[in-house]
Design a protein around this motif. Structure first.
Motif, PDB file in Angstrom:
ATOM      1  N   LEU A   3       0.826  -1.209   0.000  1.00 36.81           N
ATOM      2  CA  LEU A   3       0.000   0.000   0.000  1.00 36.81           C
ATOM      3  C   LEU A   3       0.859   1.257   0.000  1.00 36.81           C
ATOM      4  O   LEU A   3       0.528   2.257  -0.641  1.00 36.81           O
ATOM      5  N   TRP A   4       1.954   1.222   0.733  1.00 34.55           N
ATOM      6  CA  TRP A   4       2.862   2.366   0.812  1.00 34.55           C
ATOM      7  C   TRP A   4       3.444   2.683  -0.568  1.00 34.55           C
ATOM      8  O   TRP A   4       3.467   3.844  -0.999  1.00 34.55           O
ATOM      9  N   LEU A   5       3.878   1.659  -1.278  1.00 34.86           N
ATOM     10  CA  LEU A   5       4.516   1.868  -2.583  1.00 34.86           C
ATOM     11  C   LEU A   5       3.507   2.343  -3.632  1.00 34.86           C
ATOM     12  O   LEU A   5       3.797   3.273  -4.397  1.00 34.86           O
ATOM     13  N   VAL A   6       2.317   1.728  -3.679  1.00 32.33           N
ATOM     14  CA  VAL A   6       1.352   2.154  -4.691  1.00 32.33           C
ATOM     15  C   VAL A   6       0.837   3.557  -4.384  1.00 32.33           C
ATOM     16  O   VAL A   6       0.529   4.333  -5.304  1.00 32.33           O
ATOM     17  N   LEU A  19       5.339   7.314   8.662  1.00 32.87           N
ATOM     18  CA  LEU A  19       6.089   7.036   7.437  1.00 32.87           C
ATOM     19  C   LEU A  19       5.290   7.449   6.211  1.00 32.87           C
ATOM     20  O   LEU A  19       5.827   8.082   5.287  1.00 32.87           O
ATOM     21  N   ARG A  20       4.014   7.120   6.185  1.00 37.58           N
ATOM     22  CA  ARG A  20       3.188   7.499   5.030  1.00 37.58           C
ATOM     23  C   ARG A  20       3.059   9.008   4.910  1.00 37.58           C
ATOM     24  O   ARG A  20       3.119   9.559   3.807  1.00 37.58           O
ATOM     25  N   SER A  21       2.880   9.687   6.034  1.00 32.78           N
ATOM     26  CA  SER A  21       2.753  11.146   5.996  1.00 32.78           C
ATOM     27  C   SER A  21       4.036  11.789   5.481  1.00 32.78           C
ATOM     28  O   SER A  21       4.004  12.700   4.635  1.00 32.78           O
ATOM     29  N   ALA A  73       6.687  13.110  -1.684  1.00 29.06           N
ATOM     30  CA  ALA A  73       6.167  12.863  -3.027  1.00 29.06           C
ATOM     31  C   ALA A  73       5.504  14.110  -3.602  1.00 29.06           C
ATOM     32  O   ALA A  73       5.602  14.382  -4.808  1.00 29.06           O
ATOM     33  N   GLN A  74       4.826  14.883  -2.746  1.00 28.53           N
ATOM     34  CA  GLN A  74       4.207  16.116  -3.228  1.00 28.53           C
ATOM     35  C   GLN A  74       5.261  17.111  -3.688  1.00 28.53           C
ATOM     36  O   GLN A  74       5.127  17.731  -4.752  1.00 28.53           O
TER      37      GLN A  74
END
Length: 428
Positions: free
Chosen positions: A24-27, A148-150, A156-157
């Motif tokens: 999920l993290w990668l996609v 980590l996701r945040s 990424a932004q």
């Protein structure tokens, strides 16, 4: 929930070892990069056709605003359908819509209509993903995974906006939109292949059963886990709980902290700086969020994160208040970054929210919180824009900061009062 004494707090490597979370993290990263490039492509495409700043800004706003309605109206799907299915179908729908938007001869009205549908469909996708991560990761690991996701989403932004201009220049706006469509198709394939199927959440809890939950800042609570009545039953359940309402209010403070992003261009003009300064000002806040999230997640223990939720929420607006002194570009970028860094407290807000809400209401609860946050951000930006008709951009931003600090302090006092009223409250 605090790890046992002597057991170290989980780290990023620990949560990345969980394959489903890693998938999920990668996609999510590759889709977000595609989204940012697509936003640049849409801005370029619309401005090239219309030469209208208003039309360009309107289409850009459509990449956010329909998610408010999408979260409210479609959020219940995340608890009434298997969450993996929601993710796969949502990705496939968006892949088709973005592919249609890449058609060169498409009229602008059709482009805008497809965009509204794509953003609306993306709302329950985000809620389902967040709820599914809570299903995948054990409770002690969830804040680390969230952090980590945040952090990677902020990165990424920043990378997406930076690469977007280059990508559109090299590939063209229509090809960039096709690339974004491809990222959704890849995401659907990967999720369908590597994530385990799970039953529909709302059907897994027998009526009348209760669960005991505990977070790092609240006492153990017994919560009902019966299926909600009606399409918006989950929203009623969340808004009917005083602790969940308080956490929602803490999260919506971000509606004031985004004001500097909306006023970056007029603030740069007030500083007599050029267009380059606009980009620097826009990057300052997300950079602070990235660093603050990493520090909040990795340097603070679970009990400390819980204790600092209120103080950090209160402190978020203080750097913006200092903008009233009209500091120079370098210093104001530091202030914007500091305000962003304090928003790391949102990790604890989401963690407590997810811990407190029953699993089969989790998707609806997250969707409601997301809708409220988007609405708060839109209202904050709109109000700030109106204030600039009477105040300078620096004073408008300072006003937003003062309001955020006052709201944070008020909510913190209510949080303290709630814990004192509970005879078994604990901070462990």
């Amino acid at each position: 929930m605090t790890p046992p004494i002597g057991v170290p707090e989980p780290g990023f490597r620990h949560v990345l070892a969980v394959r489903e979370f890693r998938v999920l993290w990668l996609v999510s990263i590759q889709s977000l990069l595609g989204d940012q490039i697509a936003r640049v492509a849409l801005a370029v495409l619309v401005f090239d056709r219309t030469r209208s700043g208003f039309a360009t800004a309107t289409v850009y706003a459509l990449t956010f605003l329909p998610a408010v309605a999408g979260n409210i109206l479609l959020g219940p799907l995340t608890d009434r359908l298997p969450r993996r299915s929601v993710l796969v179908v949502g990705d496939l729908i968006r892949a088709g819509l973005l592919a249609a938007m890449a058609i060169p001869a498409l009229p602008l009205w059709a482009l805008a209509a497809l965009l509204v549908v794509a953003v609306t469909v993306g709302a329950p996708w985000g809620a389902a993903e967040a709820a599914l991560i809570a299903d995948i990761l054990p409770s002690p690991d969830y804040p680390v995974g969230l952090g980590l996701r945040s952090a990677t989403n902020q990165s990424a932004q920043l990378i997406g906006f930076a690469a977007g201009g280059l990508g559109v220049a090299v590939l063209g706006a229509h090809t960039a939109l096709a690339v974004n469509a491809a990222t959704f198709a890849v995401s659907a394939l990967v999720i369908r292949t590597y994530l385990h199927p799970r039953p529909t959440p709302i059907r897994t809890a027998p009526a009348g059963r209760t669960d005991v939950v505990q977070t790092g800042a609240t006492a153990p609570r017994t919560v009902a886990v019966s299926p909600p009545a009606g399409w918006l039953g989950g929203a009623r359940a969340v808004l009917g709980d005083h602790q969940l309402r308080l956490l929602l209010c803490f999260s919506w403070i971000l509606g004031l902290i985004v004001v500097p992003e909306g006023l970056a261009a007029p603030y740069a003009a007030e500083l007599n700086a050029g267009p380059t300064a606009v980009g620097v000002l826009l990057a300052a806040g997300p950079t602070g969020v990235l660093l603050g999230t990493l520090a909040y997640t990795r340097l603070l223990t679970t009990p400390t994160r819980a204790r600092l939720l209120g103080p950090f929420a209160t402190a978020t607006g203080i750097p913006l208040i200092l903008c009233a002194t009209r500091p120079g570009l370098v210093l104001v970028c530091g202030l914007f970054a500091a305000a962003g860094a304090f928003t790391g407290y949102q990790i604890q807000v989401v963690t407590e929210f997810v811990d407190l809400i029953p699993a089969q209401l989790r998707g609806q609860g997250i969707a409601l919180a997301s809708a409220g946050l988007l609405a708060a951000q839109g209202l904050g930006l709109l109000t700030a824009g109106l204030l600039t008709e009477h105040l300078t951009p620096s004073l408008t931003i300072a006003t937003a900061g003062a309001t955020a600090t006052g709201l944070g302090a008020t909510l913190t006092l209510r949080r303290i009062r709630q814990h004192h009223l509970d005879p078994v409250a604990t901070s462990s």
